[in-house]
Enzyme design. Structure first.
Site, PDB file in Angstrom:
ATOM      1  N   TYR A 150     135.324 -15.150  -4.924  1.00  0.00           N
ATOM      2  CA  TYR A 150     136.135 -13.905  -5.227  1.00  0.00           C
ATOM      3  C   TYR A 150     137.446 -14.322  -6.011  1.00  0.00           C
ATOM      4  CZ  TYR A 150     139.637 -10.063  -4.628  1.00  0.00           C
ATOM      5  OH  TYR A 150     140.303  -9.010  -4.492  1.00  0.00           O
ATOM      6  N   LYS A 154     138.097 -13.325 -10.080  1.00  0.00           N
ATOM      7  CA  LYS A 154     139.336 -12.484 -10.392  1.00  0.00           C
ATOM      8  C   LYS A 154     140.190 -13.329 -11.448  1.00  0.00           C
ATOM      9  CE  LYS A 154     140.528  -9.056  -8.437  1.00  0.00           C
ATOM     10  NZ  LYS A 154     139.878  -7.778  -8.751  1.00  0.00           N
TER      11      LYS A 154
END
Length: 389
Positions: A150, A154
């Site tokens: 993640y 991101k």
């Protein structure tokens, strides 16, 4: 409604989620313009009049382009893999966070959408190292140092968004795409559905028996309404009226009150009628436990996709000091966070039947305590050297 009838001034990806829907409600109160929510799942609450929902997948460019037609400002919130077992699904995380962002950017350029506000994360610069009062001059954490998919994706997505700032818009639309990125802390507020229900579930199942890490470690949180305010201000700061002052910029966003992670949740624990744990364990022990849990999940996850008690990323995000300076957001966006506490969160859970129930039977309590003790002993022994080596 036909695409060409009236402009959807505000287009919100991930609009079916907690924050996206809250942002839409605020925009609806403050503006007479149309608002379009785009998500794979509809909101759990009824849509206010003037707010529309279109079901779609950010991974599908055709769906994104069709829904985004007519937009004047995009809030790109949609993401995947923030916490729990979601963090272990590399393929879906990359598809949503990277491919989805590329699709949104491409559609903005093709359709002449002039503004894009991206919802990023503190984690683009943080990977377990201590950060005190960091600011936006901090470099991105090298991608190979991110311990979870993640945070890595991101970071990549934010880079793409900021790089796209100033890109010329296609067709008859004059001008360029103006982009900025907001990096929020952990979100909380009444009705939050990602983190708080999981925490309350652990409390109610008797699993919240210990805390870990340095009691002086500090982290940050952001109330959902403060984060909504930051997004509205960021969108305004991408207009000519504000001299496009946010264009190409990133901003840390929080309540501005660093606090120990476990002390932050104390009012929630005690407000629901439970005792706050006194046992404190070393963070290295919990990190090792999280590592073992992730390894087990990688083996059995396809057959039994269980929810890890904690992932490695969650351990350092909750136990290692990292907080940031918001002078830039204050100066350029006019961001002034309001003070909130967890009282409204406690009341929200109580209104839905949560809170301390009659105590477990002595036998059940004894079994839980024995299991917890066995886990702790096993973890401690795993750190000891093997005799004879």
């Amino acid at each position: 409604m036909n695409a060409g009838s009236a402009a959807h001034v505000y287009f919100i990806t991930g609009g079916g989620g907690y924050f996206g829907f809250r942002l839409a409600c605020t925009l609806h109160k403050e503006s007479s313009e149309r608002i379009l929510l785009f998500d794979a799942r509809p909101p759990s609450e009824a849509l206010p009049e003037g707010v529309e929902f279109v079901q779609g997948d950010v991974r599908d460019y055709a769906q994104v382009e069709k829904a985004l037609r007519g937009a004047a400002c995009v809030f790109h919130i949609a993401s995947y893999g923030m916490s729990g077992r979601e963090q272990l699904n590399k393929k879906l995380i990359e598809e949503v966070n990277i491919q989805g962002t590329e699709n949104v950017l491409q559609a903005c350029l093709a359709l002449g959408v002039p503004r894009l506000v991206y919802t990023s994360t503190f984690n683009v610069v943080f990977g377990g190292q201590e950060i005190r009062n960091g600011d936006e001059t901090l470099p991105y954490l090298p991608l190979h140092l991110h311990p979870d998919h993640y945070s890595r994706t991101k970071s990549l997505a934010e880079m793409k968004v900021l790089k796209a700032n100033g890109s010329p818009l296609a067709g008859e639309h004059a001008g360029v795409l103006q982009t900025c990125s907001l990096r929020p802390a952990g979100i909380y507020g009444p009705g939050e559905q990602r983190h708080l229900p999981r925490i309350v579930g652990y409390i109610e199942r008797g699993l919240f028996k210990f805390v870990y890490g340095d009691p002086n470690s500090l982290v940050e949180f952001v109330h959902v309404d403060n984060l909504v305010s930051a997004h509205v201000l960021a969108a305004e700061a991408l207009t000519e009226k504000r001299q496009n002052c946010a264009a190409g910029q990133a901003y840390f966003i929080s309540d501005g009150r660093p606090i120990n992670n476990f002390e932050f949740f104390r009012p929630l624990v005690e407000g629901l009628g439970y005792s706050f744990p006194k046992l404190r364990l070393p963070i290295s022990l919990i990190y090792f436990f999280a590592f073992i849990t992730e390894m087990v999940h990688s083996v059995v996850g396809r057959v039994y996709n269980f929810q890890p008690l904690l992932t490695r990323t969650e351990v350092y995000k909750t136990g290692v000091t990292h907080y940031f300076n918001m002078d830039k957001a204050r100066a350029e966006l006019g961001y002034t966070p309001r003070e909130y506490d967890l009282k409204e969160v406690v009341e929200w859970f109580k209104s839905r039947g949560h809170g301390r129930k009659p105590a477990n039977s002595p036998t059940k309590k004894l079994i839980l305590d024995v299991v917890l003790f066995a886990v702790i002993v096993a973890l401690v022994l795993s750190f000891l050297p093997v005799v004879g080596q």
